[in-house]
Design an enzyme around this catalytic site. Structure first.
Site, PDB file in Angstrom:
ATOM      1  CE  LYS A 199      -3.888   1.977   2.633  1.00 36.44           C
ATOM      2  NZ  LYS A 199      -4.663   1.865   3.880  1.00 36.44           N
ATOM      3  CB  SER A 256      -7.901   3.609   2.837  1.00 38.05           C
ATOM      4  OG  SER A 256      -7.038   3.075   3.821  1.00 38.05           O
ATOM      5  CB  SER A 275      -8.005   0.844   5.960  1.00 41.43           C
ATOM      6  OG  SER A 275      -8.672   2.067   6.078  1.00 41.43           O
TER       7      SER A 275
END
Ligand SMILES: [Mg+2]
Ligand SMILES: [Zn+2]
Lengths: 490, 98, 487
Positions: free
Chosen positions: A76, A151, A175
């Site tokens: 990420k 996210s 997330s």
């Protein structure tokens, strides 16, 4: 279907495949398919090829290999990678290239994993649909018109679409778990303090952890073993080691909590049905179900958004155009009077997206004079209440089972104009962040569409391995995790 | 907890604290959104929190200390590498007055 | 004539004597090239995290104990949020509700004809320093240059109650505080290098129709020397009085004003109004954890309290027989002087004589050489021996000065120096024999001397001249006293 992380490791170690072949396959897949998904913000092809060549040489020389040798990992883009651009999904860091590696990146490298690139996300981790990225939304591999969740949407999609077997996400309020559920993969948010946060760009420091995402619990375990452990660069990183689990053979005697309050919150029929069959499976294995109560759970979203936004308003103050990142061109007439003020506000105006601004405003408000006690202060106390609810519940049960999300993945654009409705997508996940508990989301079924459905297990602090063991038993016996989306077949 | 009035002036003050330049339209829109979010979070007012101490960290780690030993600093080029404007030794910013 | 009183409270920022910064391993050394003592942590790079320097906590606790403050069982960190280019994170890590030191006081030694004064302290807390902004008019760009070497340096902010009543008293408080910090070696207090910086909160209590009226409080920043503090307070008391007489504004009727001291113009000026600076939005720093200050660990640090100026003065004046004045002068000369003094007397030097040497020849030579006492070329043990042998009459005072000059330029031992410049130490055996004979013959005089009447020795000196007409009365006197008092 391509190899899992553990299968890659084995094949590489045994000489069935070279690290270079593993990397080339992965880069090739990205090249062919990523235009549809928009997962990668940066592909670290050069570094990955160099590392693969080195690994191949070391294997030929019969040198010892790390536990993730040859495994391609996507990270990420909220995690700092030395010499690899790290944007956090934000315009303000479009050209930011860190001078240091996060501790988890150090550990991946130590374990001989190969970082192939950085995945898309909601800007600075703020979002539940991946629609808040400055670089465009990520498409859900199961239905390109639907959201991946967020996210860590890119990190979930990249595993669901089989680009890589393993990715790293971060989880501040769900997330990792919410996109894992939306994309049909396993995602673990470890116990707070078990994995170093050094190098994770902070959104809400007291809530978030880095965790693994993969198709199988076994792969998540292999990653966790590499990631977890004290780090003297992170003051909040605990010296308490993760506990060994007693559920690696049989689930007989496992006490599973079933939260009464969860079943009043408008859960979709598909998710309710999938959870009922998961419950039946667990009972079939000898587990018993115990109703538990979390009386303050209903305040979780309110407390979470106040605390997370408060911390964010301070954590994101550093993005001001002064020392790194985007600096707006301050107009010549501004240079005399308050050029500095203009540099700040115009750089932030140009560099930060609407959701980030919204949370910075909410957090600044919640900490400001006259409001701090009623908002930030009260939320901190409610947080304690929620933690105590869990500690009491865990006197009677070993884990708590519930839905990860109230609904299946929704359509892109469906909630963008209603921030509050979007926040409520995290209603089941924020609790584990507030209380610092380990929690895992795993695939437990599909709608007819098909869209994946996820369940969440929450455990006691430092009992992350128990969660992985239970999911591993479940995956031994079921094949939800083996189904793959067809959207990329053409 | 009483209803907290969130109008454009509150948004303006908060935005100025946070160094966010907002257009009048944004101010209006954000005031509405903030009003909605604040009225939602005001449900915390229902909870009697007097018996709960604030919780700042979920796991109570204590005494994370380091020895007073020097570690290598960055070469100045690295320190300035991401800087929007520098002169090779210092970061440059519009004039700091007063 | 208006009757009024000046009311002053001081906030003193002290840079602690650590090798590295408060939350990272970068050096705190002064004068390094700009931005060469920086790392991701003190540059505030995204994802970097602070880890506390244990030495900073130790020095803060030592200071707190020395200032008679209370040390809480747990101390915590807060963030103070504001934007400034020398503050790369957009917040300063500081302490609001749980400072490392609570309360305390500092006693000011009584000046002549005055009562001693006790200045109460509010608290002392740790925080990180900001970097430096340099505005370069000549560069042509009008930009400010930012050097972050200082960012993250540990500061202890010591806050006094508004107990100071004059500019002179404020200066005395600062001198005594500085001396304390120097002797405890918690800070080098180098004001030119910014190791000690002062902000003052000032107002007046004016008598109006028999009633005390408080004027609005003004905070004065940028006080970088004791002289600046004194001048600024004098200036401000006149300015505030004039303002009060003109507008009659009382405390609470106008917002607290911040003014800066302009050293060139010798006036204070209103600092640019920062409209939102009042709202720092403090909250607990979620990247740091609370620090426990275990009671037994805190107690173990009390041993260092013997280095407090008050204790040292007492030791020098009480145990070692120096005058209060001399004790005060030596303490004011700093910790290196006290260390030198104590080593010199351990090597046999008489306290009063060593004190004289320190105040005269050594101070002069050190300043000529431009060295501090811990680098002084004549080691304290050598000086102690020299002083002892002068005292015993082996060398005359004039010879002693010659020897000192030789030691200063050539080094070596006292014996080597004597040989090099051709001074024969007097043969002591004849003198010793004479003195032993006298002691045996005058038991009553010996008792008197032991009883504290050193002047009784005169009787024996007369007797000595009868035995040996050439005996040097000074040497006989010194040797007699030495022999009698050492047995
Ligand atoms: Mg301060
Ligand atoms: Zn540093």
């Amino acid at each position: 279907m391509s190899r899992t992380a553990l299968e890659s490791r084995r094949a590489f170690a045994e000489g069935t495949v070279t690290a270079t072949e593993l990397v080339e396959t992965c880069l090739n897949t990205i090249e062919r398919h990523d235009a549809k998904l928009n997962v990668f913000l940066t592909v670290a092809d050069e570094q990955a090829r160099r590392q693969a060549a080195d690994l191949d040489r070391r294997r030929d020389a019969k040198e010892p290999l790390g536990p993730l040798a040859g495994v391609c990992v996507a990270v990420k883009d909220l995690i700092s990678t030395r010499d690899i651009r790290t944007t956090c999904g934000s315009r303000i860091l479009e050209k930011y290239t860190p001078v240091f590696d996060a501790t988890v990146i150090d550990r991946l490298k130590q374990a001989d994993a190969i970082v192939v690139g950085k995945t898309n996300l909601d800007e600075f981790g703020m979002g539940s649909s991946n629609e808040n990225s400055a670089y465009g939304r990520v498409a859900n591999p199961w239905d390109l018109d639907r959201v991946t969740g967020g996210s860590s949407g890119g990190a979930a999609a990249v595993v669901a679409a089989d680009f890589v077997p393993l990715s790293l996400g971060t989880d501040t309020g769900g997330s990792i778990r919410q996109p894992a559920a939306f994309c049909g993969v396993v995602g673990l948010k470890p116990t707070y303090g078990s994995v170093s946060r050094y190098g994770m760009v902070a959104y809400a420091s007291s809530l978030e952890q880095i965790g693994p995402m993969a198709r199988t619990a076994a792969d998540c375990r292999a990653a966790l073993d590499v990631l977890a452990g004290h780090d003297d660069k992170d003051s909040t990183c605990s010296r308490t080691p993760l506990k060994d689990s007693s559920w690696n053979q049989s689930l007989k005697g496992l006490r599973v909590g079933w939260v009464e309050e969860h079943w009043t919150d408008g859960i979709s029929e598909g998710i309710a049905a999938a959870l009922r069959s998961t419950r039946e499976w667990l009972e079939g294995q000898g587990a018993t179900f115990v109703p538990v109560s979390l009386p303050h759970a209903r305040y979780g979203i309110a407390a979470y958004y106040l605390l997370a936004s408060s911390e964010a308003s301070s954590n994101l103050a550093r993005f001001d155009g002064a020392h790194y990142g985007l600096r707006a061109n301050v107009k010549a007439e501004g240079r005399s009077g308050n050029g500095l003020e203009q540099m700040y506000s115009q750089s932030r105006e140009a560099g930060l997206g609407p959701e980030v601004k919204r949370r910075i405003l909410l957090g600044t408000f919640a900490l400001s004079a006259g409001y701090a006690e009623a908002f930030y202060g009260k939320a901190s106390r409610v947080r304690r209440a929620i933690q105590q609810d869990f500690l009491e519940a865990f006197q009677d049960v070993d884990v708590i089972l519930g839905p990860t999300t109230p609904t299946e993945p929704f359509r892109a654009g469906e909630k963008v104009d209603d921030p509050l409705a979007m926040y409520l997508a995290d209603v089941f996940t924020v609790l584990a962040n507030l209380a610092g508990l380990p929690a895992i989301s795993f695939p437990v079924g599909f709608t007819e569409h098909p869209l994946p459905l996820g369940a969440q297990l929450i455990g006691r602090p430092f009992e992350d391995r128990a969660l992985l063991d239970i999911v591993e038993r479940f995956q031994d016996d079921t094949d939800w995790h083996l189904r793959r989306p067809s959207s990329l077949n053409s | 907890m009483s209803q907290t009035p969130i109008d454009a002036s509150v948004v303006k003050r908060v935005a100025s604290l946070a160094k966010l330049a907002l257009t009048a339209d944004e101010e209006l829109k954000l005031a509405g959104e903030l009003r909605q979010i604040v009225s939602y979070v005001e449900q915390l007012g229902e909870v009697d929190v007097t018996r709960f101490e604030p919780l700042a960290h979920p796991t109570e780690v204590l005494d994370s200390l380091r020895a007073d030993q020097q570690r290598p600093s960055l070469p100045v080029e690295e320190a300035l590498r991401n800087s929007p404007q520098h002169d090779g030794t210092c970061f440059l910013v519009p004039p700091v007055l007063g | 004539m208006v009757d009024y009183e000046l009311i002053v409270g001081l906030e003193v920022h002290v840079q602690l004597n650590t090798q590295t910064k408060l939350f990272c391993g970068c050096s705190t050394l002064f004068g390094q090239d700009p931005n060469t003592a920086t790392c991701p942590v003190c540059l505030g790079h995204p994802g970097a995290l602070p880890v506390l320097n244990e030495e900073a906590i130790r020095l803060a606790v030592v200071t707190g104990l020395a200032l008679n403050g209370s040390i809480p069982p747990v101390t915590r960190w807060d963030r103070k949020n504001y934007f400034y280019p020398d503050l790369p994170k957009g917040y300063q890590i500081s302490q609001l509700d749980h400072p490392v030191v609570g309360g305390g006081y500092l006693d000011l030694p009584a000046a002549e004809g005055q009562e001693p004064r006790r200045i109460r302290l509010t608290r002392a807390h740790l925080e990180e320093d900001a970097g430096k902004s340099l505005h370069d008019e000549t560069s042509g760009t009008g930009d400010s240059r930012i050097d972050l070497n200082r960012a993250g340096t540990p500061l202890l902010e010591i806050v006094s109650e508004p107990d100071l009543r004059s500019a002179a008293e404020a200066k005395q408080y600062l001198s005594e505080l500085k001396l304390l910090l120097e002797h405890l070696q918690v800070s080098d207090c180098n004001m030119e290098q910014g190791s000690l910086r002062v902000d003052a909160n000032v107002n007046l209590h004016v008598m109006v129709d028999g009633e005390r009226v408080a004027t609005p409080i003004v905070e004065i920043k940028n006080l970088n020397s004791f002289r600046a503090v004194e001048r600024a307070l004098e200036y401000e008391s006149q300015r505030q009085l004039a303002a009060f007489l003109a507008d009659g504004k009382r405390i609470g009727q106008v917002p607290k004003q911040t003014r800066g001291w302009d050293d060139a113009a010798q006036i204070t000026r209103v600092q640019r109004e920062k409209e939102e600076s009042a709202d720092y939005r403090y909250f607990p720093d979620p990247d740091l954890v609370p620090i426990q200050l275990a009671a037994d660990w805190v107690e173990s640090l009390r041993a260092r309290m013997s280095h407090r100026p008050a204790e040292i003065r007492q030791r020098l004046a009480g145990d070692l027989g120096l005058s209060d004045y001399d004790a005060g002068v030596l303490v004011a000369m700093g910790p290196a002087c006290i260390a030198y003094f104590e080593q010199a007397i351990a090597a046999g030097g008489d306290a009063k004589r060593v004190s004289n040497w320190l105040q005269q020849d050594i101070t002069r030579s050190a300043s000529e050489l431009g060295v501090t006492l811990d680098q002084f070329p004549v080691p304290p043990a050598v000086l102690g021996e020299l002083v002892a042998r002068i005292g015993a009459g082996e060398f005359t005072t004039a010879q002693g000065k010659d020897l000192f000059q030789h030691l200063l330029s050539q080094g070596g031992s006292v014996g080597e120096a004597a040989e090099a410049i051709g001074i024969e130490a007097v043969d002591e055996s004849a003198l010793d024999e004479l003195c032993q004979q006298l002691i045996a013959a005058h038991p009553q005089v010996v008792d008197d001397i032991r009883g504290g009447k050193a002047q009784a020795v005169g009787a024996m000196i007369g007797a000595a001249r009868k035995i040996d007409r050439n005996a040097d009365p000074g040497k006989v006197r010194a040797r007699l006293l030495e022999l009698i008092q050492s047995t």
